[in-house]
Design a protein around this motif. Structure first.
Motif, PDB file in Angstrom:
ATOM      1  N   ASN A  92      45.581  16.969  84.067  1.00 40.32           N
ATOM      2  CA  ASN A  92      46.535  17.037  85.157  1.00 40.32           C
ATOM      3  C   ASN A  92      45.755  16.812  86.444  1.00 40.32           C
ATOM      4  OD1 ASN A  92      48.588  17.560  86.947  1.00 40.32           O
ATOM      5  ND2 ASN A  92      48.478  19.762  86.694  1.00 40.32           N
ATOM      6  N   LYS A 124      61.824   9.955  84.623  1.00 39.02           N
ATOM      7  CA  LYS A 124      61.073  10.320  85.831  1.00 39.02           C
ATOM      8  C   LYS A 124      61.208   9.260  86.939  1.00 39.02           C
ATOM      9  CE  LYS A 124      59.125  14.018  84.038  1.00 39.02           C
ATOM     10  NZ  LYS A 124      59.521  15.338  84.425  1.00 39.02           N
ATOM     11  N   LEU A 127      62.587  10.368  90.292  1.00 43.95           N
ATOM     12  CA  LEU A 127      61.915  11.408  91.085  1.00 43.95           C
ATOM     13  C   LEU A 127      61.641  10.966  92.519  1.00 43.95           C
ATOM     14  CD1 LEU A 127      59.280  12.964  88.650  1.00 43.95           C
ATOM     15  CD2 LEU A 127      61.546  13.821  89.245  1.00 43.95           C
ATOM     16  N   HIS A 155      51.317  14.575  91.182  1.00 50.20           N
ATOM     17  CA  HIS A 155      50.701  15.084  89.953  1.00 50.20           C
ATOM     18  C   HIS A 155      50.814  13.969  88.921  1.00 50.20           C
ATOM     19  CE1 HIS A 155      50.794  19.443  91.160  1.00 50.20           C
ATOM     20  NE2 HIS A 155      51.625  18.912  92.035  1.00 50.20           N
ATOM     21  N   TRP A 170      54.221  12.510  87.134  1.00 53.73           N
ATOM     22  CA  TRP A 170      55.258  13.317  86.503  1.00 53.73           C
ATOM     23  C   TRP A 170      55.823  14.379  87.445  1.00 53.73           C
ATOM     24  CZ3 TRP A 170      53.824  18.423  86.126  1.00 53.73           C
ATOM     25  CH2 TRP A 170      52.451  18.695  86.118  1.00 53.73           C
ATOM     26  N   ARG A 171      55.248  14.486  88.659  1.00 53.05           N
ATOM     27  CA  ARG A 171      55.758  15.449  89.639  1.00 53.05           C
ATOM     28  C   ARG A 171      55.392  14.984  91.036  1.00 53.05           C
ATOM     29  NH1 ARG A 171      54.252  21.889  89.662  1.00 53.05           N
ATOM     30  NH2 ARG A 171      55.512  22.467  91.446  1.00 53.05           N
ATOM     31  N   GLU A 189      55.695  16.253  95.304  1.00 52.58           N
ATOM     32  CA  GLU A 189      56.002  17.326  96.252  1.00 52.58           C
ATOM     33  C   GLU A 189      55.801  16.785  97.656  1.00 52.58           C
ATOM     34  OE1 GLU A 189      54.349  21.384  94.466  1.00 52.58           O
ATOM     35  OE2 GLU A 189      52.818  19.821  94.590  1.00 52.58           O
ATOM     36  N   PRO A 208      59.221  21.272  94.435  1.00 46.91           N
ATOM     37  CA  PRO A 208      58.661  20.209  93.616  1.00 46.91           C
ATOM     38  C   PRO A 208      59.761  19.488  92.845  1.00 46.91           C
ATOM     39  CG  PRO A 208      58.195  22.338  92.637  1.00 46.91           C
ATOM     40  CD  PRO A 208      58.839  22.599  93.967  1.00 46.91           C
ATOM     41  N   GLY A 248      60.278  17.508  89.404  1.00 47.91           N
ATOM     42  CA  GLY A 248      59.632  17.285  88.113  1.00 47.91           C
ATOM     43  C   GLY A 248      58.641  18.403  87.874  1.00 47.91           C
ATOM     44  N   ASP A 249      58.954  19.344  86.992  1.00 50.92           N
ATOM     45  CA  ASP A 249      58.135  20.536  86.856  1.00 50.92           C
ATOM     46  C   ASP A 249      57.086  20.487  85.761  1.00 50.92           C
ATOM     47  OD1 ASP A 249      59.312  21.880  88.939  1.00 50.92           O
ATOM     48  OD2 ASP A 249      60.935  22.615  87.693  1.00 50.92           O
TER      49      ASP A 249
END
Length: 121
Positions: A4, A49, A52, A65, A84-85, A87, A98, A100-101
């Motif tokens: 990650n 995704k 997002l 992320h 995948w996330r 913010e 955020p 996508g957690d």
């Protein structure tokens, strides 16, 4: 190994979603990092995704992320940054939720086993 990884910067480009096959879609965006020697980093959103980044625009500061994905195709090697996330950076706390957690599960067949097109990605 799924690592990650996180980077921050300003969005400088958001591309449209590409429907690669009837079962696979992707969307790319570019972030410029804020450091002495800024970097232009292209990341990719896939499948569900892709949406997002809908609430973001060019110029927004974000924290991305992502996981690194790599594969071989016809003797050539390709590496993707699979986001995948996202913010917002510097936004008020209420707007800094955020998007996508959880990291996505591995996409075994997104390009591999039964992908019948001859494109490498």
């Amino acid at each position: 190994m799924d690592a990650n990884l996180i980077y921050e910067g300003k969005i400088i480009k958001i591309e449209d979603t590409q429907q690669v096959t009837d079962r696979f879609k992707k969307r790319a965006f570019v972030v410029e990092t804020d450091e002495n020697y800024s970097q232009l980093i292209q990341a990719e959103l896939t499948q569900d995704k892709c949406s997002l980044i809908d609430d973001y625009k060019v110029g927004d500061k974000v924290r991305v992320h992502f996981n690194i994905r790599g594969r071989e195709w016809n003797g050539r090697y390709f590496t993707n940054l699979n986001a995948w996330r996202l913010e917002r950076v510097g936004a008020p706390a209420a707007n800094n939720a955020p998007v996508g957690d959880l990291p996505p599960p591995p996409e075994e067949d997104a390009v591999g086993n039964d992908y019948e097109d001859d494109l490498p990605f």
